[in-house]
Design a protein around this motif. Sequence first.
Motif, PDB file in Angstrom:
ATOM      1  N   GLY A  84      40.194  14.547  90.562  1.00 31.46           N
ATOM      2  CA  GLY A  84      40.627  13.195  90.903  1.00 31.46           C
ATOM      3  C   GLY A  84      39.938  12.124  90.100  1.00 31.46           C
ATOM      4  O   GLY A  84      40.423  10.989  90.030  1.00 31.46           O
ATOM      5  N   ASP A  85      38.806  12.451  89.476  1.00 33.63           N
ATOM      6  CA  ASP A  85      38.149  11.500  88.588  1.00 33.63           C
ATOM      7  C   ASP A  85      39.067  11.227  87.405  1.00 33.63           C
ATOM      8  O   ASP A  85      39.778  12.106  86.928  1.00 33.63           O
ATOM      9  CB  ASP A  85      36.851  12.105  88.025  1.00 33.63           C
ATOM     10  N   THR A  86      39.015  10.011  86.894  1.00 34.34           N
ATOM     11  CA  THR A  86      39.592   9.791  85.581  1.00 34.34           C
ATOM     12  C   THR A  86      38.500  10.110  84.568  1.00 34.34           C
ATOM     13  O   THR A  86      37.328  10.283  84.932  1.00 34.34           O
ATOM     14  CB  THR A  86      40.059   8.338  85.393  1.00 34.34           C
ATOM     15  N   ILE A  87      38.903  10.176  83.311  1.00 32.44           N
ATOM     16  CA  ILE A  87      37.916  10.470  82.268  1.00 32.44           C
ATOM     17  C   ILE A  87      36.830   9.403  82.285  1.00 32.44           C
ATOM     18  O   ILE A  87      35.630   9.698  82.260  1.00 32.44           O
ATOM     19  CB  ILE A  87      38.607  10.520  80.896  1.00 32.44           C
ATOM     20  N   SER A  88      37.246   8.140  82.388  1.00 38.04           N
ATOM     21  CA  SER A  88      36.273   7.041  82.355  1.00 38.04           C
ATOM     22  C   SER A  88      35.350   7.080  83.555  1.00 38.04           C
ATOM     23  O   SER A  88      34.135   6.891  83.419  1.00 38.04           O
ATOM     24  CB  SER A  88      36.993   5.688  82.332  1.00 38.04           C
ATOM     25  N   SER A  89      35.915   7.306  84.757  1.00 39.09           N
ATOM     26  CA  SER A  89      35.067   7.274  85.951  1.00 39.09           C
ATOM     27  C   SER A  89      34.047   8.415  85.906  1.00 39.09           C
ATOM     28  O   SER A  89      32.886   8.243  86.303  1.00 39.09           O
ATOM     29  CB  SER A  89      35.908   7.334  87.231  1.00 39.09           C
ATOM     30  N   ALA A  90      34.488   9.567  85.399  1.00 38.64           N
ATOM     31  CA  ALA A  90      33.575  10.712  85.319  1.00 38.64           C
ATOM     32  C   ALA A  90      32.444  10.420  84.350  1.00 38.64           C
ATOM     33  O   ALA A  90      31.263  10.702  84.631  1.00 38.64           O
ATOM     34  CB  ALA A  90      34.334  11.962  84.878  1.00 38.64           C
ATOM     35  N   LEU A  91      32.766   9.858  83.200  1.00 35.73           N
ATOM     36  CA  LEU A  91      31.741   9.571  82.196  1.00 35.73           C
ATOM     37  C   LEU A  91      30.824   8.460  82.696  1.00 35.73           C
ATOM     38  O   LEU A  91      29.601   8.502  82.486  1.00 35.73           O
ATOM     39  CB  LEU A  91      32.396   9.194  80.877  1.00 35.73           C
ATOM     40  N   TRP A  92      31.385   7.458  83.324  1.00 32.73           N
ATOM     41  CA  TRP A  92      30.555   6.360  83.830  1.00 32.73           C
ATOM     42  C   TRP A  92      29.608   6.866  84.903  1.00 32.73           C
ATOM     43  O   TRP A  92      28.434   6.495  84.935  1.00 32.73           O
ATOM     44  CB  TRP A  92      31.437   5.241  84.377  1.00 32.73           C
ATOM     45  N   ALA A  93      30.123   7.748  85.746  1.00 31.85           N
ATOM     46  CA  ALA A  93      29.269   8.297  86.798  1.00 31.85           C
ATOM     47  C   ALA A  93      28.078   9.034  86.199  1.00 31.85           C
ATOM     48  O   ALA A  93      26.973   9.032  86.768  1.00 31.85           O
ATOM     49  CB  ALA A  93      30.079   9.256  87.683  1.00 31.85           C
ATOM     50  N   ALA A  94      28.293   9.629  85.043  1.00 29.06           N
ATOM     51  CA  ALA A  94      27.223  10.388  84.390  1.00 29.06           C
ATOM     52  C   ALA A  94      26.305   9.490  83.572  1.00 29.06           C
ATOM     53  O   ALA A  94      25.381   9.970  82.918  1.00 29.06           O
ATOM     54  CB  ALA A  94      27.842  11.455  83.484  1.00 29.06           C
ATOM     55  N   GLY A  95      26.586   8.192  83.596  1.00 34.25           N
ATOM     56  CA  GLY A  95      25.742   7.267  82.845  1.00 34.25           C
ATOM     57  C   GLY A  95      26.139   7.088  81.396  1.00 34.25           C
ATOM     58  O   GLY A  95      25.433   6.441  80.625  1.00 34.25           O
ATOM     59  N   GLN A  96      27.267   7.672  81.020  1.00 31.91           N
ATOM     60  CA  GLN A  96      27.738   7.506  79.649  1.00 31.91           C
ATOM     61  C   GLN A  96      28.488   6.176  79.580  1.00 31.91           C
ATOM     62  O   GLN A  96      29.542   6.009  80.164  1.00 31.91           O
ATOM     63  CB  GLN A  96      28.692   8.661  79.291  1.00 31.91           C
ATOM     64  N   LYS A  97      27.936   5.206  78.854  1.00 30.06           N
ATOM     65  CA  LYS A  97      28.507   3.858  78.891  1.00 30.06           C
ATOM     66  C   LYS A  97      29.349   3.544  77.651  1.00 30.06           C
ATOM     67  O   LYS A  97      30.285   2.784  77.722  1.00 30.06           O
ATOM     68  CB  LYS A  97      27.384   2.819  79.014  1.00 30.06           C
ATOM     69  N   VAL A  98      28.940   4.093  76.506  1.00 35.06           N
ATOM     70  CA  VAL A  98      29.739   3.827  75.304  1.00 35.06           C
ATOM     71  C   VAL A  98      30.856   4.865  75.281  1.00 35.06           C
ATOM     72  O   VAL A  98      30.622   6.055  75.079  1.00 35.06           O
ATOM     73  CB  VAL A  98      28.898   3.946  74.013  1.00 35.06           C
ATOM     74  N   LEU A  99      32.068   4.405  75.476  1.00 39.38           N
ATOM     75  CA  LEU A  99      33.191   5.334  75.639  1.00 39.38           C
ATOM     76  C   LEU A  99      34.239   5.167  74.546  1.00 39.38           C
ATOM     77  O   LEU A  99      35.168   5.962  74.457  1.00 39.38           O
ATOM     78  CB  LEU A  99      33.846   5.097  77.002  1.00 39.38           C
TER      79      LEU A  99
END
Lengths: 964, 171
Positions: free
Chosen positions: A33-48
């Motif tokens: 259910g995560d989007t790619i962005s939400s998953a990466l943001w949750a992991a602290g990855q900010k530069v996308l």
Amino acid sequence: MSLRNSYKPGEWINRAKEINFTFEGEAFTAFEGDTISSALWAAGQKVLGRSFKYHRPRGVLSLANHDVNILMTDGTDTNMRADVVEVKDGMTLQAVNTIGGVKKDKNNYIDSISPLLPVGFYYKAFHTPRKLFPFWEHMIRKAAGLGIVNFDYPRILKRKLHTHCDLLIIGAGPSGLTAACKAASAGLQVTLIDENRHLGGSLSYDHGGHKVSAEYGEDLLKKIESLPNITVRVGAYAAGYYPDHFIPIVETGGITKVRAKAVIVASGAFEQPPVFRYNDLPGVMLGSAAQRLIYRYGVKPCHNGIVFTANDYGYRVALDLLAAGANVLAVVDLRAGGNGGLHNLELCKRGVKIYAGHCVYEAVATSDKSKVRGAVICAYDDKNNVALTDNKFTVDCDGIVMSAGWAPAAALLYQAGTAMQFDYDVQQFVPSRLLDGIFAAGKVNGIFELDQRMRDGERAANDALNYLGKLAVNTNAEKHSGGAPSHAYAMVPHPKGKNFVDFDEDIQIKDFENAAKEGFDNIELMKRFTTVGMGPSQGKHSNMNAIRILAKIRGLPVEKIGTTTSRPFFHPTPMGHLGGRGFHPHRLTSLHDWHEAHGAVFTDIGAWKRAAYYPQFGQTKADAIQAEAMAVRKSAGLIDVSSLGKIEVHGPAAAEFLERFFTGKYANQKIGTWRYTLLLDEAGVVVDDGVASRVADDLFYLSIGTANAAMVYREMQRCQQEWRLDIGLVNVTGAFGAINIAGPAAREILSSLTELDLSTEAFPLGHFRETTVANVPTKVIRASFVSDMAYELHSPMRQVPQLWNALMDAGKQKGLRAFGSDTQRLLRLEMGHTIPGIDTDGLTNPYEIGAEWVIKMDKPYFVGQRSLSILSKRPLRKQLVAFTLAANFKGEVPLECNLVIDSGEIAGRVTSISYSKFIDRIIGFAYVAPAKKAVGSSFDIRTDNGLLVAATVVATPFFQLQEA
Amino acid sequence: MPILRVIDLSAHERYGVKGPQAAKWLASHGVATPKNANAWVLNKGKTLVMRLGTSEFLIEDQTDGKTCEKLASDTKRVVGVYKVPHADASYLLAGSEVLNMLSELCSLDLGESALAENELVMTQLAGISATILRQRMDKETVYRVWCDGTYGVYMQHVLRNIAVELGGSVA
């Protein structure tokens, strides 16, 4: 450090199912259910991602598909909108538009030379020196674009379906849900669509730290589920509005075209960013994006954040940040008086500092410029749009959440012809005049309070019910009161720029100012010069700000600037969706299997598959055609002409109809004869030709060209609607087939199969008979299109194979063979016969092809007569002539459409040309200047390679050349 | 209920006639015609009589019907009565997914609420002109389709492909 929060009711993720994927080689986990962005943001990855032009690092901005900061490829698909695309187990993702990845993009140097690359630099920089242009073109083409096309992309069929409903509701937020419940309860068949994966719209995230909106949402969703006459489609967006409420809905699996009796547009609004220096750094995001992260995906937008707002909405966002466990270091309110009402009080109680009449002057980047690490705040003169930087101060933070207002998602309303006006109370365009059957509700209608949005949905449903003839009470929502939901001008000037307006195209405030200085100060010119709104988001987050900037530059009110044209599609739509299954209707004659079995090469003529020629073993196309033509000239040939249009004109006024429809005379035509027909359009242009056989006083049987048959029949029907003669038109094209037997032995072969007297005395050229041939009822036309000795046989389509086989058997000893349509073209050329559409074009009048003989201007009326009376008084500008090249010509042979050149000027063109083995010359037709039409005149034809070939005008038929 | 069945009925006998006196002429041959335009009736359960527009009729004998043969045997030309020779391709579509199939082929609403029984439509199906009606047959809702026979191979190919994709069968 993870930004994932603990479970929140209503979240869109399934924490019981973990997903593993990689992004630029690094492994990450997510929840279903995560989007790619939400998953990466949750992991602290900010530069996308990296921006299109300057390759600036980018992160989450809207999380709503209103921007393209984050576009990815998984190796198969590209330009995937990471904010809204669900992450799947095993995905291997890369950001597009980088060399070396988002963190170390080799093109990031472009940002440092951005002053050399302002908007419009393409138009100015590379046109001189001219010899370098190909170099620059190559460089720019390489640099431009986002994802790379995958030419091995699998061919996946996406069906295109049609569906119908009483009421289509676009948008399933509070207004749309309420409208759906109301309309369905009254008995309408309702289709409710929303581009998000779940219903609810802002009810699923705009909570303001409380539960009220979530509770409303739950109630409405329960009601929706209880109503069986609501068809819900989520993950579905309305791509555009087409006349009569025809709206294509785009989903992952394909397009569904909805035809509704009425439409409610409850599509909400796009949140607009305030503009300040470095407002594009990862960590700077819209308020609604932060709320989506929090409530849909259980992700904290930041640990320590600043809320920069220019409306009351920012205060709600601040409360949501607190609810998510983030520290809200300050609320910076651009407005001198601030406000936020009760939310303001609540925030103060919770120790949040409120800076009214202040702005974020600039965001401060980390040393590697990859994300935000602070905000420079200062006082702001809202009235004069001036940042008062004397006492500016910096607050360290890892997030700036911004809110300045809204632009209505009104694309479909515009496309539907809605008149919009600027409402200063809400600082946005709102509908002022809607077309019949279209209704607007909620934020797109300028209504912002939650309870009023729901009332507005109910009001729209009542309006729709009344429109559809079901009585409903007229209700109204209250107009907005209080501070405007949008700020009039939330743009903080900065001498060093980099305050972005359009994030897709890296456009800053100064770009608008420079464009206006260069004279591009009209919204349409401004758009095209700066490219604002021309990126993949199509202005969702930028158009309104662009209008405001231009209004300020020109000192005009916003409504005087206007808006640019909204066009489909609302979001970019895959080509595969638009292609769908692809229907390619084609017609086959009843002899198709025979042609196939005998090695025919087919060609498309109109919708028909026709046998073009029948190559024997080892023969080239040219050889096959010449061999077939020689057979017709020496003995006999058989061609399937079943594709010819065939129309019966019945009734006492049948002859009168033909007199009006065609250029010739038919009233005095004898039964049992045929006459040539020439059809013009009202401009006097040649459209088609054929023959009209008179079967009885009140019955003509017309044979017309294959390619135009359907059009001619339609035109006949249209004329009949106007003329109302006592006739009946019967299109028998598909019911009858036809065969042409031609050549010196044709008569002998045919006579063995029929009792009809085929002698010239009994059945001369220009005559028509009905008989049986090989026990098949047949109409026989003694015509001479491809040969002087030829018979065209028309029989019921199902019985044509019987006729054909009988003829083939009967003609075997005489060398009878099949010939195709390509051969037919050569044979008719040898005979000197023109073909409309090949030897004529969309402008040719009959005088230009020597058809005066069939124009009977003394008739009271025929189609095109008026135009001919004008044309006949004008000198001809071109004339179609028959020509030949020199005997034993060697060299490059001209082709159809090669130009006729006279003293270096274009004087005409070749329309037909071919070598004729029978005549042993290259022959053809061409348009030349009238002065060159005399037999014996010569002219030049320029070949594809630029050679001039001499041609001589001759008389037709071309057989006379043999005698010569 | 089966998912989807496509049955080729092109071999049924057909007869066409049009003109201002066509209805009267058919009546004189004992053929009852629909009163309304774009409608159909079933004569004695054996002959389908379709009114195409206001003054054109397509008659099709179902199994055991003999009407077409009888009409064809009357070759006398009558004022206001124009024979329309037919070489149609014709199909019967049935099954739980029939509307799913039709929604891809036709832009019209062919559901029960929109297309009444005894109504027919002349429209476009898979890009070609076609006549369509809905019928109850053995307690099942079926759709009948007619198109020009020269498009028959194409139409059959389209119907077969979609039917198979959706899990149906072709006969």
